[in-house]
Write a protein that holds these residues in place. Structure first.
Motif, PDB file in Angstrom:
ATOM      1  N   GLU A 187      16.478  11.236 -15.301  1.00  0.00           N
ATOM      2  CA  GLU A 187      16.067  11.696 -13.881  1.00  0.00           C
ATOM      3  C   GLU A 187      16.112  10.661 -13.020  1.00  0.00           C
ATOM      4  O   GLU A 187      16.144  10.691 -11.661  1.00  0.00           O
ATOM      5  CB  GLU A 187      15.106  12.624 -14.150  1.00  0.00           C
ATOM      6  CG  GLU A 187      15.176  13.973 -14.937  1.00  0.00           C
ATOM      7  CD  GLU A 187      13.943  14.855 -14.951  1.00  0.00           C
ATOM      8  OE1 GLU A 187      12.781  14.010 -15.030  1.00  0.00           O
ATOM      9  OE2 GLU A 187      13.849  15.946 -15.497  1.00  0.00           O
TER      10      GLU A 187
ATOM     11  N   LYS B 265      19.518   9.263 -11.832  1.00  0.00           N
ATOM     12  CA  LYS B 265      20.103  10.390 -11.108  1.00  0.00           C
ATOM     13  C   LYS B 265      20.046  10.188  -9.645  1.00  0.00           C
ATOM     14  O   LYS B 265      20.640  10.289  -8.723  1.00  0.00           O
ATOM     15  CB  LYS B 265      19.653  11.783 -11.409  1.00  0.00           C
ATOM     16  CG  LYS B 265      20.506  12.524 -12.477  1.00  0.00           C
ATOM     17  CD  LYS B 265      20.260  13.638 -12.849  1.00  0.00           C
ATOM     18  CE  LYS B 265      21.085  14.773 -13.790  1.00  0.00           C
ATOM     19  NZ  LYS B 265      20.918  15.990 -13.905  1.00  0.00           N
ATOM     20  N   LYS B 266      18.557   9.565  -9.248  1.00  0.00           N
ATOM     21  CA  LYS B 266      18.136   9.636  -7.810  1.00  0.00           C
ATOM     22  C   LYS B 266      18.771   8.463  -7.103  1.00  0.00           C
ATOM     23  O   LYS B 266      19.008   8.567  -6.008  1.00  0.00           O
ATOM     24  CB  LYS B 266      16.642   9.596  -7.864  1.00  0.00           C
ATOM     25  CG  LYS B 266      16.037  10.743  -8.209  1.00  0.00           C
ATOM     26  CD  LYS B 266      14.535  10.406  -8.198  1.00  0.00           C
ATOM     27  CE  LYS B 266      13.734  11.581  -8.883  1.00  0.00           C
ATOM     28  NZ  LYS B 266      12.336  11.407  -9.009  1.00  0.00           N
ATOM     29  N   ARG B 267      19.321   7.338  -7.835  1.00  0.00           N
ATOM     30  CA  ARG B 267      19.714   6.161  -7.339  1.00  0.00           C
ATOM     31  C   ARG B 267      21.420   5.897  -7.729  1.00  0.00           C
ATOM     32  O   ARG B 267      21.819   4.887  -7.134  1.00  0.00           O
ATOM     33  CB  ARG B 267      19.124   5.037  -7.677  1.00  0.00           C
ATOM     34  CG  ARG B 267      19.016   4.745  -9.256  1.00  0.00           C
ATOM     35  CD  ARG B 267      17.933   3.618  -9.676  1.00  0.00           C
ATOM     36  NE  ARG B 267      17.693   3.430 -10.838  1.00  0.00           N
ATOM     37  CZ  ARG B 267      18.544   2.895 -11.583  1.00  0.00           C
ATOM     38  NH1 ARG B 267      19.521   2.158 -11.375  1.00  0.00           N
ATOM     39  NH2 ARG B 267      18.136   2.756 -13.177  1.00  0.00           N
TER      40      ARG B 267
END
Length: 356
Positions: free
Chosen positions: A310, A313-315
């Motif tokens: 998670e 996934k953001k970066r």
């Protein structure tokens, strides 16, 4: 060779050929004392009469079998990747200079050696290589069938199973578009496809059975995304993983780490290096996609990957995330294989506080 010459030889470099071998021997001071060409039949008999030596060879076809033979004769046989031998070659290339470079390289204390494969490993590797070739041939046939259908204006949705399901109906009902000759060509290709399916299924079943009877493969199959095909390919490639000191080295060997172009105080990282075992790298990337697409957050939590995935996934782009996860899975797989324990996520107080 004379008995006096035999006692002087301490290091031997062998340039392997199909029928002939070029031999260069050095004494303990590094002086050249042997430079001969032997046939395949002479090699084992002549080396059996030598006192135990350090023998170097490039890791190529036949090298693993020969290394095991020489080890039974008491010699210290070691294999090296050809790219690590090349810097020690002097002058223009010929077989004797190659053998001399091998003799020089095998003595280096920092040289990286290739683990000698057992006969069982080579058998398992052969199954994987034959299966890979058949899968490639099947993909070529499927692409050819699609191309021939598109030439006649018939488009089929992407996917092996979709084409397999729709092809009989197309051949039976589209006779207005497909000529009799083209129908025959596609039917022949479909027959080749069925025969390849049978062979691939048979090899996959044999690999599956071998994997479930091997303790190392059974431990590897506890790693998320790793099944019989990947686990057996790992065992065939690296055995117990003793050739690597840590999982990071295994990931780098697979080519799942960025290229480095660093100098001075600047650290420049590029795309992944794609070095090492291409087949195994491809399998780990497929395993990463299985974890990302087919396993949900609950399964991620079970394996201790939820917070990492998670956050990544953001970066990261989803393709970059798959490569990063493949590298992570490879490092986990090496640890499982090397330490002889099944993968089990244990939630500690530190991980519990991070996830809270």
């Amino acid at each position: 060779m004379s008995q006096k010459l035999d006692s002087k030889v301490a290091v031997i470099g062998i340039d392997i050929g199909k029928n002939s071998f070029h031999i260069v021997g050095q004494d303990r001071r590094g002086a050249l004392v042997l430079r001969q060409k032997w046939s395949r039949g002479q090699l084992e008999a002549r080396l059996a009469n030598l006192p135990p030596c350090l023998i170097g060879m490039e890791a190529c076809t036949g090298a693993h079998h020969l290394s095991r033979k020489l080890q039974t004769l008491g010699h210290d046989a070691r294999l090296m990747a050809a790219k690590f031998v090349r810097p020690y070659s002097k002058g223009e290339k010929n077989d004797y200079r190659d053998a001399e470079a091998i003799a020089e390289a095998v003595q280096r204390p920092t040289m990286k050696f290739v683990a000698i494969k057992t006969a069982d490993q080579l058998d398992l590797q052969a199954l994987h290589r034959v299966r890979e070739r058949l899968v490639s041939q099947r993909t070529g046939i499927i692409n050819q069938i699609r191309a021939f259908l598109l030439e006649r204006g018939i488009a089929v949705r992407q996917g092996l199973n979709l084409l397999r399901a729709e092809l009989p109906g197309i051949l039976g009902t589209r006779t207005d578009v497909l000529s009799p000759r083209m129908l025959r060509v596609i039917e022949d290709l479909a027959g080749d496809w069925r025969r390849l399916d049978e062979r691939i299924e048979g090899l996959s079943g044999e690999i599956d059975a071998l994997a479930h009877h091997d303790k190392g493969c059974e431990r590897l199959m506890t790693v998320p995304g790793v099944g019989p095909i990947i686990s057996s390919a790992i065992v065939a490639a690296i055995g117990t993983g003793d050739a690597f000191s840590k999982g990071r080295d295994f990931g780098a060997w697979l080519g799942l780490v960025p290229k480095q172009m660093s100098t001075g105080d600047r650290t420049i990282l590029g795309s992944i290096s794609r070095r090492g075992n291409r087949y195994l790298r491809k399998l780990f990337v497929q395993a990463a996609w299985v974890v990302l697409v087919k396993l949900g957050p609950e399964q991620w939590e079970r394996y201790g990957l939820k917070s990492w995935i998670e956050a990544a996934k953001k970066r990261l782009h989803h393709n970059v995330l798959a490569i990063a996860l493949a590298n992570k899975l490879a490092r986990i797989a090496w640890a499982v294989l090397h330490k002889g324990r099944a993968f089990e996520y244990v939630k500690t107080n530190a991980t519990a506080s991070r996830s809270a």
